[in-house]
Design a protein around this motif. Structure first.
Motif, short mmCIF file in Angstrom:
data_model
loop_
_atom_site.label_atom_id
_atom_site.label_comp_id
_atom_site.label_asym_id
_atom_site.label_seq_id
_atom_site.Cartn_x
_atom_site.Cartn_y
_atom_site.Cartn_z
N SER A 155 44.69 39.90 28.49
CA SER A 155 43.34 40.17 29.00
C SER A 155 42.30 39.51 28.11
O SER A 155 42.59 39.07 26.99
N TRP A 166 35.31 42.35 31.41
CA TRP A 166 36.72 42.54 31.09
C TRP A 166 37.57 41.99 32.22
O TRP A 166 37.38 42.35 33.39
N THR A 167 38.54 41.13 31.87
CA THR A 167 39.45 40.59 32.89
C THR A 167 40.88 40.63 32.39
O THR A 167 41.15 40.46 31.20
N ILE A 168 41.81 40.84 33.31
CA ILE A 168 43.24 40.81 32.99
C ILE A 168 43.86 39.53 33.54
O ILE A 168 43.36 38.94 34.50
N HIS A 169 44.94 39.10 32.93
CA HIS A 169 45.69 37.96 33.42
C HIS A 169 47.13 38.05 32.95
O HIS A 169 47.46 38.88 32.09
N SER A 223 46.31 49.09 34.22
CA SER A 223 45.40 48.62 33.19
C SER A 223 44.36 49.66 32.78
O SER A 223 43.98 50.53 33.58
N ILE A 244 41.38 45.74 31.12
CA ILE A 244 42.05 45.05 30.01
C ILE A 244 43.39 45.73 29.74
O ILE A 244 43.70 46.77 30.31
#
Length: 360
Positions: free
Chosen positions: A180, A188-191, A233, A217
């Motif tokens: 993230s 906030w971003t997740i990947h 998350s 995150i």
């Protein structure tokens, strides 16, 4: 094997050293599923004033734990520490790396993650930088189950490594690492970071959520089989979020809120060998930042969760606002036992082993 605490001695000695910190009564949790519960190091033997973000792995039968420790989170003296359980006892923690740079500037270290791909050495991923908005990812490798470590190597640009929770390895050997970003603008971003070659090279999926709708995150990955995966998350929105994939993580659906509460605190989850999904989390949401109790929930479908055990319950006659039990890491070893670690009031790391057959 040490499976109990030195309760009175621990409390007395630590209270003398830390007058301003109110320690709750330390009690063992009575539940048939609990095989072991102990501190990795006793409070009076702490080598750093604070610790946080612990991780655990079983490497060739050796239990290895790691965390970051120093005077306080974000301080430049915070390094990565490791302890191993040998002959039933935890070794004295050792700082295996710090954030000292070649130019003499030292930055804090963050969020170690232990992971052992099949047939490969033990990896230790961690972050270095002044803040989560500016940190970068590194890794070290151990060929002797955490006893010694290679020099740190920088992950390639755009790859942060697992941010808090362990990667998973699919049956075809592909590794999916939950990661993230926390940007300087507050988003906030997740990947997902993917490796087809046993953690040697990585590619990133790019953001999987719209942070304007639901900022998230520190994802954890669950595997339901037949290509079906779920991300759970941490969010700022008082709930745990979820994403689903039906093609082994090649594509992901929209990020949505679950019914599970989250007080903006780290979670972890693991798919058990019997097909159940196990989540470790703080089941509070309305009181932002409330990190007690710390609990386990079980599910078979990822939608309906049942809270089955409080690892750290709310205690009567205690000011629970002074307590923190958080940032769990949970794994299941080859022998089926569940191993988990978590922050215990930022003063030490608690380690618990569970028998899943008695966790109903």
């Amino acid at each position: 094997m040490r499976t109990t605490f030195l309760f009175a001695l621990t409390i007395t000695l630590f209270a003398c050293k830390e007058k301003q910190f109110h320690l709750p009564e330390v009690l063992p949790i009575d539940h048939p599923a609990i095989v072991t519960q102990e501190f990795i190091y006793e409070l009076e033997n702490a080598l750093t004033p604070e610790c946080h973000a612990s991780t655990v792995e079983v490497s060739n039968g050796v239990v290895v734990a790691s965390w970051f420790g120093g005077t306080k989170e974000k301080n430049k003296d915070v390094g990565i520490w490791v302890s191993r359980k040998i002959d039933g006892n935890w070794t004295t923690p050792v700082e295996v790396v710090n954030g000292m740079q070649k130019d003499g500037i030292q930055y804090p270290c963050w969020n170690p993650v232990l992971f052992k791909p099949k047939g490969e050495p033990l990896y230790l991923y961690y972050k270095v930088g002044p803040s989560p908005q500016e940190w970068w990812g590194l890794q070290m490798i151990s060929n002797d189950d955490g006893k010694t470590w290679s020099k740190p190597t920088l992950l390639k640009e755009g790859i942060l490594g697992p941010i808090k929770n362990q990667p998973i390895q699919l049956t075809d050997g592909v590794i999916l690492s939950p990661s993230s970003n926390e940007s300087t603008d507050g988003n906030w971003t997740i990947h997902i970071e993917t490796s087809p070659d046993s953690a040697k090279t990585w590619t990133s999926s790019g953001p999987l959520n719209n942070p304007k709708n639901l900022g998230a995150i520190q994802p954890a990955i669950l595997n339901y089989g037949d290509g079906k995966l779920q991300l759970l998350s941490r969010t700022k929105n008082e709930v745990i979020s979820e994403n689903w994939s039906i093609d082994n993580g090649k594509t992901w659906g929209e990020t949505k809120a679950t019914a599970l509460p989250n007080p903006n605190s780290g979670i972890d989850a693991v798919t058990l060998k019997d097909g159940r999904q196990l989540l470790v989390y703080n089941p509070t949401g309305k009181n932002w930042g409330d990190r007690v109790p710390l609990s386990i929930a079980l599910s078979t479908d990822g939608k309906n969760w049942k809270r089955v055990l409080d690892l750290e319950p709310l205690r009567e006659n205690t000011d629970n606002e002074d307590e923190e039990y958080s940032y769990p890491t949970v794994i299941q070893a080859e022998d089926g036992k569940i191993h988990l670690v978590y922050t215990w009031n930022r003063k030490t790391v608690k380690y618990i082993v569970l028998n899943p057959k008695k966790l109903q």
